[in-house]
Scaffold this motif. Sequence first.
Motif, PDB file in Angstrom:
ATOM      1  N   ALA A   1       0.872  -1.166   0.053  1.00 29.52           N
ATOM      2  CA  ALA A   1      -0.130   0.060   0.065  1.00 29.52           C
ATOM      3  C   ALA A   1       0.777   1.240  -0.018  1.00 29.52           C
ATOM      4  CB  ALA A   1      -0.907   0.047   1.213  1.00 29.52           C
ATOM      5  N   PRO A   2       0.376   2.290  -0.599  1.00 25.78           N
ATOM      6  CA  PRO A   2       1.068   3.736  -0.412  1.00 25.78           C
ATOM      7  C   PRO A   2       1.774   4.114   0.876  1.00 25.78           C
ATOM      8  CG  PRO A   2      -0.872   3.960  -1.776  1.00 25.78           C
ATOM      9  CD  PRO A   2      -0.930   2.454  -1.061  1.00 25.78           C
ATOM     10  N   GLY A   3       2.897   4.432   1.003  1.00 26.24           N
ATOM     11  CA  GLY A   3       3.560   4.807   2.260  1.00 26.24           C
ATOM     12  C   GLY A   3       4.911   5.016   1.971  1.00 26.24           C
ATOM     13  N   LEU A   4       5.665   5.439   3.230  1.00 23.73           N
ATOM     14  CA  LEU A   4       6.871   5.829   3.319  1.00 23.73           C
ATOM     15  C   LEU A   4       7.819   4.645   3.382  1.00 23.73           C
ATOM     16  CD1 LEU A   4       6.618   8.999   5.287  1.00 23.73           C
ATOM     17  CD2 LEU A   4       7.213   9.070   2.763  1.00 23.73           C
ATOM     18  N   ARG A   5       8.706   4.420   2.468  1.00 24.48           N
ATOM     19  CA  ARG A   5       9.637   3.283   2.793  1.00 24.48           C
ATOM     20  C   ARG A   5      10.973   3.387   3.298  1.00 24.48           C
ATOM     21  NH1 ARG A   5       5.005   1.139   1.795  1.00 24.48           N
ATOM     22  NH2 ARG A   5       4.447   0.377  -0.330  1.00 24.48           N
ATOM     23  N   PRO A   6      11.401   2.445   4.016  1.00 27.70           N
ATOM     24  CA  PRO A   6      12.904   2.600   4.501  1.00 27.70           C
ATOM     25  C   PRO A   6      14.005   3.213   3.377  1.00 27.70           C
ATOM     26  CG  PRO A   6      11.854   0.621   5.444  1.00 27.70           C
ATOM     27  CD  PRO A   6      10.800   1.152   4.441  1.00 27.70           C
ATOM     28  N   CYS A   7      14.839   4.144   3.863  1.00 30.47           N
ATOM     29  CA  CYS A   7      15.811   4.855   3.114  1.00 30.47           C
ATOM     30  C   CYS A   7      16.874   3.711   2.333  1.00 30.47           C
ATOM     31  CB  CYS A   7      16.384   5.795   3.695  1.00 30.47           C
ATOM     32  SG  CYS A   7      15.286   6.961   4.322  1.00 30.47           S
ATOM     33  N   THR A   8      17.278   2.791   2.935  1.00 28.28           N
ATOM     34  CA  THR A   8      18.459   2.134   2.521  1.00 28.28           C
ATOM     35  C   THR A   8      17.856   1.136   1.403  1.00 28.28           C
ATOM     36  OG1 THR A   8      19.848   2.444   4.593  1.00 28.28           O
ATOM     37  CG2 THR A   8      20.268   0.569   2.847  1.00 28.28           C
ATOM     38  N   PRO A   9      16.820   0.249   1.894  1.00 27.14           N
ATOM     39  CA  PRO A   9      16.316  -0.511   0.744  1.00 27.14           C
ATOM     40  C   PRO A   9      15.780   0.301  -0.422  1.00 27.14           C
ATOM     41  CG  PRO A   9      15.303  -1.256   2.939  1.00 27.14           C
ATOM     42  CD  PRO A   9      16.139   0.251   3.226  1.00 27.14           C
ATOM     43  N   SER A  10      15.110   1.559  -0.210  1.00 25.97           N
ATOM     44  CA  SER A  10      14.852   2.319  -1.339  1.00 25.97           C
ATOM     45  C   SER A  10      16.086   2.638  -2.228  1.00 25.97           C
ATOM     46  CB  SER A  10      13.899   3.660  -0.860  1.00 25.97           C
ATOM     47  OG  SER A  10      12.798   3.291  -0.192  1.00 25.97           O
ATOM     48  N   GLY A  11      17.026   2.917  -1.670  1.00 29.82           N
ATOM     49  CA  GLY A  11      18.319   3.350  -2.356  1.00 29.82           C
ATOM     50  C   GLY A  11      18.721   2.160  -3.105  1.00 29.82           C
ATOM     51  N   VAL A  12      18.805   0.854  -2.556  1.00 34.46           N
ATOM     52  CA  VAL A  12      19.035  -0.335  -3.231  1.00 34.46           C
ATOM     53  C   VAL A  12      18.375  -0.419  -4.454  1.00 34.46           C
ATOM     54  CG1 VAL A  12      19.395  -2.965  -3.172  1.00 34.46           C
ATOM     55  CG2 VAL A  12      19.991  -1.555  -1.229  1.00 34.46           C
ATOM     56  N   ILE A  13      16.851  -0.426  -4.317  1.00 35.34           N
ATOM     57  CA  ILE A  13      16.206  -0.720  -5.532  1.00 35.34           C
ATOM     58  C   ILE A  13      16.546   0.679  -6.533  1.00 35.34           C
ATOM     59  CG2 ILE A  13      13.777  -0.629  -6.244  1.00 35.34           C
ATOM     60  CD1 ILE A  13      14.343  -3.142  -4.627  1.00 35.34           C
ATOM     61  N   ALA A  14      16.517   1.898  -6.159  1.00 29.34           N
ATOM     62  CA  ALA A  14      17.012   2.768  -7.293  1.00 29.34           C
ATOM     63  C   ALA A  14      18.382   2.567  -7.769  1.00 29.34           C
ATOM     64  CB  ALA A  14      16.986   4.160  -6.268  1.00 29.34           C
ATOM     65  N   LEU A  15      19.033   2.123  -7.300  1.00 30.05           N
ATOM     66  CA  LEU A  15      20.406   1.722  -7.784  1.00 30.05           C
ATOM     67  C   LEU A  15      20.297   0.768  -8.984  1.00 30.05           C
ATOM     68  CD1 LEU A  15      22.954   1.728  -4.872  1.00 30.05           C
ATOM     69  CD2 LEU A  15      23.412   2.989  -7.175  1.00 30.05           C
ATOM     70  N   LEU A  16      19.530  -0.533  -8.618  1.00 28.09           N
ATOM     71  CA  LEU A  16      19.330  -1.479  -9.653  1.00 28.09           C
ATOM     72  C   LEU A  16      18.540  -0.885 -10.893  1.00 28.09           C
ATOM     73  CD1 LEU A  16      18.597  -4.318  -7.280  1.00 28.09           C
ATOM     74  CD2 LEU A  16      20.819  -4.043  -8.235  1.00 28.09           C
ATOM     75  N   ASP A  17      17.788  -0.119 -10.493  1.00 25.43           N
ATOM     76  CA  ASP A  17      16.755   0.521 -11.646  1.00 25.43           C
ATOM     77  C   ASP A  17      17.597   1.343 -12.714  1.00 25.43           C
ATOM     78  OD1 ASP A  17      14.471  -0.779 -10.656  1.00 25.43           O
ATOM     79  OD2 ASP A  17      13.568   0.860  -9.733  1.00 25.43           O
ATOM     80  N   ALA A  18      18.243   2.066 -11.965  1.00 30.87           N
ATOM     81  CA  ALA A  18      19.215   3.159 -12.713  1.00 30.87           C
ATOM     82  C   ALA A  18      20.030   2.339 -13.510  1.00 30.87           C
ATOM     83  CB  ALA A  18      20.039   4.089 -11.711  1.00 30.87           C
ATOM     84  N   ALA A  19      20.710   1.111 -13.190  1.00 34.45           N
ATOM     85  CA  ALA A  19      21.620   0.347 -14.220  1.00 34.45           C
ATOM     86  C   ALA A  19      20.845  -0.361 -15.127  1.00 34.45           C
ATOM     87  CB  ALA A  19      22.516  -0.451 -13.216  1.00 34.45           C
ATOM     88  N   GLY A  20      19.571  -0.442 -15.131  1.00 31.26           N
ATOM     89  CA  GLY A  20      18.687  -1.204 -15.979  1.00 31.26           C
ATOM     90  C   GLY A  20      18.707  -2.553 -15.683  1.00 31.26           C
ATOM     91  N   ILE A  21      18.834  -2.911 -14.420  1.00 31.41           N
ATOM     92  CA  ILE A  21      18.772  -4.544 -13.816  1.00 31.41           C
ATOM     93  C   ILE A  21      17.423  -4.707 -13.789  1.00 31.41           C
ATOM     94  CG2 ILE A  21      19.667  -5.985 -12.129  1.00 31.41           C
ATOM     95  CD1 ILE A  21      22.106  -4.018 -11.824  1.00 31.41           C
TER      96      ILE A  21
END
Length: 282
Positions: free
Chosen positions: A135-155
């Motif tokens: 559901a919509p909400g604020l997510r923990p910062c470090t896990p969000s950062g991991v996902i963002a890194l993977l997305d940015a690399a096109g993984i």
Amino acid sequence: MNAQILDGKRLAAEVRAQTREKAAAFTGRTGTAPGLATVLVGDDPASHVYVASKRKMAAAAGIADFHHHLPGPAPEREIAAVLDDLAADPRVSGILLQLPLPAGKDSASLIERIPAGKDVDGLTTTSAGLLSRAAPGLRPCTPSGVIALLDAAGIDLPGKHVAVVGRSQLVGAPLAQMLLHRNATVTVAHSRTADLAAVTREADIVVAAAGREGLITAKHVREGAVVVDVGIHRTPDGLAGDVQFDEVAARASWITPVPGGVGPMTIAMLLANTLQAAAGLG
């Protein structure tokens, strides 16, 4: 194989720049800047450094600073009163209680005083429940950062096998849920996992978040895997992670360095969460 670098320092700068633009637009539209309240208890040197960095980057992003520093012996009722005041303050969009607290303090009960809509660390029970339901909400910062890194690399994550080494409520547990919501197949390993290397060698992506310096070596990683190192440890030779970088980089396709990988992304996602909270999207 020479691994490509998942450059958290570069991506974090991009996220901060985007947040700065959005914060300026928000301030222009509402007449009030997003506000981040940091609460620091005691005099732990590392915590002072972390909070100072967060405050500096928040100010640079156009986020108002509401900082409270309490002495280590401060009773819990005093800390609770500060959190309650911040929860009621309309100028404050997000509240961050810097962890760890001094020994003897009940951090769990204090965190629960933060409203979910201002929980920019994503640590309250309500925030965890929203995450578990996707559901919509604020997510923990470090896990969000991991996902963002993977997305940015096109993984791509759908269908990939991800081994998350570590099950903390700060990183491992929420990251596993976030990966599941992205249709990855997730294995969570931990200190009692039998034959850790046998588990991680089966994974397309290995996330090391166990808090043990140099735990992940070449034997833990199959050829071509993506390796994300969340660990950070101060050593006589400088900062090190949970991954033996040089030997693992020779086998991986992508890898995060320490420093300069996940660390910068944590603060960048904190600022993005603050803006999200200000907009009432938390």
